[in-house]
Design a protein around this motif. Structure first.
Motif, mmCIF file in Angstrom:
data_model
loop_
_atom_site.group_PDB
_atom_site.id
_atom_site.type_symbol
_atom_site.label_atom_id
_atom_site.label_comp_id
_atom_site.label_asym_id
_atom_site.label_seq_id
_atom_site.Cartn_x
_atom_site.Cartn_y
_atom_site.Cartn_z
ATOM 1 N N ARG A 80 6.220 2.491 -2.440
ATOM 2 C CA ARG A 80 5.550 1.269 -1.991
ATOM 3 C C ARG A 80 6.622 0.229 -1.692
ATOM 4 O O ARG A 80 7.672 0.225 -2.294
ATOM 5 C CB ARG A 80 4.597 0.735 -3.063
ATOM 6 N N GLY A 81 6.299 -0.669 -0.771
ATOM 7 C CA GLY A 81 7.225 -1.728 -0.426
ATOM 8 C C GLY A 81 8.060 -1.398 0.797
ATOM 9 O O GLY A 81 7.968 -0.305 1.363
ATOM 10 N N ASP A 82 8.875 -2.348 1.203
ATOM 11 C CA ASP A 82 9.645 -2.227 2.438
ATOM 12 C C ASP A 82 10.665 -1.101 2.376
ATOM 13 O O ASP A 82 11.147 -0.730 1.300
ATOM 14 C CB ASP A 82 10.389 -3.534 2.721
ATOM 15 N N ASP A 123 0.848 -1.192 0.000
ATOM 16 C CA ASP A 123 0.000 0.000 0.000
ATOM 17 C C ASP A 123 0.887 1.247 0.000
ATOM 18 O O ASP A 123 2.096 1.159 0.260
ATOM 19 C CB ASP A 123 -0.900 0.006 1.243
ATOM 20 N N PRO A 124 0.322 2.430 -0.284
ATOM 21 C CA PRO A 124 1.139 3.644 -0.289
ATOM 22 C C PRO A 124 1.840 3.891 1.048
ATOM 23 O O PRO A 124 1.220 3.781 2.120
ATOM 24 C CB PRO A 124 0.109 4.745 -0.590
ATOM 25 N N ASN A 125 3.124 4.209 0.972
ATOM 26 C CA ASN A 125 3.929 4.480 2.165
ATOM 27 C C ASN A 125 3.836 5.939 2.579
ATOM 28 O O ASN A 125 3.512 6.817 1.778
ATOM 29 C CB ASN A 125 5.393 4.138 1.897
ATOM 30 N N SER A 126 4.193 6.186 3.836
ATOM 31 C CA SER A 126 4.418 7.540 4.333
ATOM 32 C C SER A 126 5.770 7.580 5.033
ATOM 33 O O SER A 126 6.314 6.535 5.418
ATOM 34 C CB SER A 126 3.327 7.977 5.316
ATOM 35 N N GLY A 127 6.316 8.781 5.184
ATOM 36 C CA GLY A 127 7.570 8.967 5.896
ATOM 37 C C GLY A 127 7.392 9.912 7.061
ATOM 38 O O GLY A 127 6.481 10.752 7.063
ATOM 39 N N VAL A 128 8.252 9.777 8.048
ATOM 40 C CA VAL A 128 8.208 10.618 9.242
ATOM 41 C C VAL A 128 9.609 11.146 9.498
ATOM 42 O O VAL A 128 10.568 10.369 9.609
ATOM 43 C CB VAL A 128 7.700 9.823 10.465
ATOM 44 N N ILE A 129 9.716 12.475 9.596
ATOM 45 C CA ILE A 129 10.986 13.145 9.873
ATOM 46 C C ILE A 129 10.810 13.929 11.161
ATOM 47 O O ILE A 129 10.015 14.876 11.218
ATOM 48 C CB ILE A 129 11.383 14.081 8.727
ATOM 49 N N ILE A 130 11.542 13.536 12.199
ATOM 50 C CA ILE A 130 11.428 14.191 13.497
ATOM 51 C C ILE A 130 12.577 15.178 13.651
ATOM 52 O O ILE A 130 13.749 14.792 13.618
ATOM 53 C CB ILE A 130 11.437 13.163 14.636
ATOM 54 N N LEU A 183 -8.804 1.488 0.092
ATOM 55 C CA LEU A 183 -8.057 2.651 0.566
ATOM 56 C C LEU A 183 -8.967 3.835 0.853
ATOM 57 O O LEU A 183 -8.583 4.738 1.608
ATOM 58 C CB LEU A 183 -6.996 3.051 -0.460
ATOM 59 N N PHE A 184 -10.148 3.848 0.266
ATOM 60 C CA PHE A 184 -11.030 5.000 0.437
ATOM 61 C C PHE A 184 -12.169 4.741 1.414
ATOM 62 O O PHE A 184 -13.139 5.505 1.457
ATOM 63 C CB PHE A 184 -11.555 5.465 -0.924
#
Length: 316
Positions: free
Chosen positions: A219-221, A33-40, A124-125
């Protein structure tokens, strides 16, 4: 239709992974599924990719709250596609950042893309009623901009066209980690329906030149370590080229779209048939490759009606 359209048959919830790809840098992934990223940063957080709905964005927020209580102040969107952007309202961020080109594409085709992807990805929706409308950025740029979260520097860059005309990547220099959006995938089909086959390889080269230590792909690992990063970049290149080459050969001899479909399947099935969303993406990829090979330089707008017509033509 002989087989269910796009991902309408995929209604199984995916297992979420939350992987640290650098110090205070995280990849939210879910089995293709679509990935997201997190930058702290020192005092706040940037999210990369907002998910398809506020409901799904809430799952990202849950993971963020497991590792930090700092406020989410920025959302960076690598391109305009609905499954990436329509959850943005859930983050209540001060800034939503896109390339200027991506903002233009929201104006040009954002509603059509929403209608189209809603039909393609019903799972997804789920909870779509909470989407307040199209997502527009508060901040745009052309080639490059830098955001500082305290002392943490984040470079947002348009390195070239690939998955769309307005793709950006997000690079965190202190850990040499990049969030690439759908320019790079891992064991997932590339969606090329709005893509630029002739440019994609050059954009991958531009990413490769950074010699990053980790990538959070579209997408993916998560990709940690230079070996995994380079393998994913080259695998993405192979997928794009293996889609375009046979379609271009068919177009050169004035063959039909169905001929291109058969030729692309012959080349891609042995290598990529087990990839996430492969069957979903393939008809759209072939249609775009066939168009580009015939000189249609700018991807035509997909609509829910055009989607079904094309799918039925190729699956018949």
């Amino acid at each position: 239709m002989a087989k269910k359209f796009a991902s309408q048959g995929d209604m199984t919830e995916k297992k979420i992974s939350f992987t640290e790809v650098g110090k205070d840098l995280w990849a939210f992934t879910a089995e293709g599924d679509p990935n997201s990223g997190v930058i702290i940063g020192d005092d706040s957080v940037m999210i990369v990719e907002a998910q398809a709905t506020p409901r799904l964005a809430g799952k990202v927020i849950e993971k963020v709250r497991e590792v930090t209580d700092k406020p989410i102040t920025h959302v960076a969107l690598t391109h305009y596609h609905a499954v990436r952007v329509l959850g943005a309202s859930a983050f209540n961020a001060d800034q939503i950042i896109m390339s200027e080109m991506a903002r233009g594409m929201v104006n040009e085709r954002g509603q059509e893309d929403w209608d189209s992807e809603f039909q393609r990805f019903p799972r997804l929706f789920e909870g779509h009623e909470s989407i307040p409308g199209l997502t527009y950025p508060t901040t745009t740029f052309n080639d490059r901009m830098t955001v500082y979260l305290g002392n943490r520097r984040i470079d947002l860059m348009h390195l070239g066209r690939a998955h769309t005309a307005g793709d950006i990547v997000v690079h965190v220099p202190d850990e040499n980690v990049m969030f690439t959006g759908d320019i790079v995938e891992y064991h997932s089909a590339c969606y090329c329906g709005d893509g630029y086959f002739a440019d994609w390889g050059n954009t991958l080269d531009a990413i490769k030149a950074y010699d990053v230590d980790a990538i959070a792909p579209g997408r993916g690992d998560a990709l940690v370590g230079s070996d995994m990063v380079n393998a994913a970049i080259e695998n993405t290149r192979d997928f794009v080229e293996s889609t375009y080459r046979p379609a271009a050969r068919v177009a050169a001899r004035n063959g039909t779209l169905k001929d291109a479909w058969d030729a692309v399947r012959a080349e891609c099935d042995p290598k990529f048939a087990d990839y996430a969303i492969y069957e979903h993406c393939l008809p759209f990829n072939v249609a775009r490759a066939y168009d580009e090979a015939r000189g249609i330089s700018h991807p035509r707008i997909w609509t829910d009606k055009r989607d079904i017509e094309m799918w039925e033509q190729l699956q018949s």
